[in-house]
Motif scaffolding. Structure first.
Motif, short mmCIF file in Angstrom:
data_model
loop_
_atom_site.label_atom_id
_atom_site.label_comp_id
_atom_site.label_asym_id
_atom_site.label_seq_id
_atom_site.Cartn_x
_atom_site.Cartn_y
_atom_site.Cartn_z
N TYR A 115 -1.78 -8.83 -4.00
CA TYR A 115 -0.88 -8.17 -5.04
C TYR A 115 -1.05 -9.04 -6.44
O TYR A 115 -1.21 -10.05 -6.19
CB TYR A 115 0.44 -7.92 -4.59
CG TYR A 115 0.84 -6.83 -3.79
CD1 TYR A 115 0.72 -5.72 -3.77
CD2 TYR A 115 1.15 -7.53 -2.40
CE1 TYR A 115 0.88 -4.70 -2.71
CE2 TYR A 115 1.53 -6.63 -1.36
CZ TYR A 115 1.38 -5.23 -1.37
OH TYR A 115 1.41 -4.41 -0.37
N LEU A 130 3.10 -4.16 -11.56
CA LEU A 130 2.54 -4.55 -10.23
C LEU A 130 1.04 -3.74 -10.09
O LEU A 130 0.74 -2.39 -10.26
CB LEU A 130 3.23 -4.05 -9.36
CG LEU A 130 2.96 -4.53 -7.54
CD1 LEU A 130 2.91 -5.96 -7.40
CD2 LEU A 130 3.84 -3.76 -6.38
N THR A 132 -2.85 -3.79 -8.28
CA THR A 132 -3.82 -4.11 -7.16
C THR A 132 -5.24 -3.72 -7.53
O THR A 132 -5.77 -4.52 -8.75
CB THR A 132 -3.81 -3.53 -5.77
OG1 THR A 132 -3.73 -2.18 -5.89
CG2 THR A 132 -2.49 -4.01 -5.09
N ASN A 161 5.70 -5.43 2.61
CA ASN A 161 5.25 -4.75 1.58
C ASN A 161 6.15 -4.11 0.88
O ASN A 161 5.78 -3.22 -0.03
CB ASN A 161 4.65 -3.41 2.57
CG ASN A 161 5.80 -2.37 3.14
OD1 ASN A 161 6.81 -3.22 3.34
ND2 ASN A 161 5.54 -1.36 3.51
N ASP A 177 4.86 -0.49 -0.63
CA ASP A 177 3.58 -0.24 -0.15
C ASP A 177 3.33 0.42 0.83
O ASP A 177 3.02 -0.45 1.95
CB ASP A 177 2.67 -1.44 -0.74
CG ASP A 177 1.05 -1.01 -0.72
OD1 ASP A 177 1.14 0.01 -0.56
OD2 ASP A 177 0.26 -2.06 -0.96
N ALA A 180 0.11 -0.50 2.67
CA ALA A 180 -0.62 -1.88 2.68
C ALA A 180 -1.25 -2.32 3.93
O ALA A 180 -1.01 -1.90 4.93
CB ALA A 180 0.81 -2.95 2.54
N PHE A 184 -3.04 -7.66 2.18
CA PHE A 184 -1.79 -7.72 1.19
C PHE A 184 -0.52 -8.22 2.02
O PHE A 184 0.32 -8.54 1.36
CB PHE A 184 -1.37 -6.24 0.75
CG PHE A 184 -2.50 -5.81 -0.33
CD1 PHE A 184 -2.76 -6.08 -1.32
CD2 PHE A 184 -3.39 -4.84 0.55
CE1 PHE A 184 -3.62 -5.45 -2.20
CE2 PHE A 184 -4.45 -4.31 -0.50
CZ PHE A 184 -4.67 -4.68 -1.55
#
Length: 218
Positions: A115, A130, A132, A161, A177, A180, A184
């Motif tokens: 992340y 946030l 990715t 997550n 998430d 995930a 991650f």
């Protein structure tokens, strides 16, 4: 006599209040937290890439030295899985230039893995939020809480997550998430990132960096 008694009573109340404040202050300063930056040098950190990282006046400064083609990371030597990190940052106001905090980044990798808490300007679509390979939460999307060219307090809590982010005391991200993958969730380093975006170079500074390792909590 009555006046004297009132004065003594008032003084006693002040002492009690100060003592209570002291207890609350001690309780809020978590002894399990440890500093990640000694304020003098980059001991405990390593660099990847061509960006310049220096320590000056108790702060870490990263940037491209005027060359937007330079980029890189400053990476912790230790790895973490579940943790809470506190720091202060200040960032340049130049075009698309932005920075970020990588969470659970793979050891030795130059490209982001894990992340990223992005650090930038909403006017340039580089929110404090946030990220990715896409935005999971744009966080301070309206640049409501970030202080321009001033120190900002950032707290990030990562447990499995579930990622939470506070900017200057305001919760701006609370994201779970559900998709995930292992990339991650596995333990990884924490990294500061700096790179020139769309031809814009710049600088970012960090100080007062501390971490609480939640992986070791009962």
């Amino acid at each position: 006599m009555i006046f004297g008694m009132k004065m003594r009573s008032s003084a006693i109340c002040r002492v009690i209040c100060l003592a209570a404040f002291s207890v609350l202050w001690s309780a809020s300063a978590d002894p399990a937290k440890r500093s990640l930056f000694n304020g003098k040098d980059l001991k405990g950190w390593k660099t990847v890439g061509s960006a310049e990282w220096v320590v000056k006046a108790g702060r870490i400064r990263g940037g491209q030295d005027g060359d937007p083609k330079r980029s890189g990371l400053l990476i912790t030597e230790g790895v973490f899985r579940d943790f809470e990190i506190d720091l202060e940052f200040k960032i340049d106001e130049h075009g698309k230039y932005n920075s970020g905090l990588y969470l659970r980044h793979a050891v030795g990798e130059r490209r982001r893995q894990g992340y990223q808490v992005n650090i930038g300007r909403a006017d340039a679509d580089e929110y404090v939020g946030l990220y990715t390979d896409r935005w999971l939460d744009k966080g301070d999307e309206q640049d409501k809480y970030r202080k321009i060219l001033d120190w900002n307090q950032l707290r990030v809590r990562a447990v499995a997550n579930h990622i939470q982010v506070w900017l200057n005391g305001h919760k701006i991200v609370d994201h779970t998430d559900l998709g995930a993958t292992e990339e991650f969730l596995r333990p990884g380093t924490i990294a500061f990132q700096t790179y020139g975006a769309e031809g814009h170079s710049g600088w970012v500074e960090f100080r007062n960096i501390s971490i609480l390792d939640l992986s070791q909590s009962p």
